[in-house]
Enzyme design. Sequence first.
Site, short mmCIF file in Angstrom:
data_model
loop_
_atom_site.label_atom_id
_atom_site.label_comp_id
_atom_site.label_asym_id
_atom_site.label_seq_id
_atom_site.Cartn_x
_atom_site.Cartn_y
_atom_site.Cartn_z
CB CYS A 169 45.32 31.18 33.15
SG CYS A 169 46.21 32.49 32.33
CB CYS A 173 42.52 31.15 30.78
SG CYS A 173 42.94 32.86 30.36
CB CYS A 196 44.97 35.44 33.99
SG CYS A 196 44.25 35.76 32.37
CB CYS A 208 40.54 33.21 33.32
SG CYS A 208 42.19 32.93 33.97
#
Length: 176
Positions: A141, A145, A171, A174
């Site tokens: 991430c 995030c 991810c 994000c």
Amino acid sequence: MDELFKGVADPVRRQMLELLLKQPLNVNQINEHFGDISRQAVSKHLNILEACAWIKIYQAGRERYGYLNKAAFYAMREWLQAYLDQDRASLDNDHGVFLEHSTYKKGDPLTYPVMLQAMLSKDKDFDTLFYIAVKTTGIFCRPFCPANPRPDNVIFYLNREEALRNNYRACKRCTP
């Protein structure tokens, strides 16, 4: 410092400090504000406040007057000041993490504590400077995030390619 905290640990003692903030009072005047506890208990609390240096007692004949000791408040403020001087922008998030930007200047090598605090504070200023890989989920991430991994389950990578090489997937929240 421990003594100062001991002095304000009890709500009754904090109420006594609030009373004495307005003006010095004698023990009888203080006792009038606490109908639910005995005079001996009030005296005991005052003795603790005096022993912890929050108040001073002035003996005038048979009367004992309590008044605030300014030095204790300055000592507490000095201790708190290090926290209050931290970057106020980090207080705008709901994570309550202090991140002092003076510890990191753009271009400096990132340290583990700086990356960890940036992750916890969801600081967007660190976007693209590093990525957070979560060992338990296999994803990586951006620092801001909304995911909240446990700090002991994360690995930091300085670029997304390094995270991809180590078999972490991007991810979907994000989109790093």
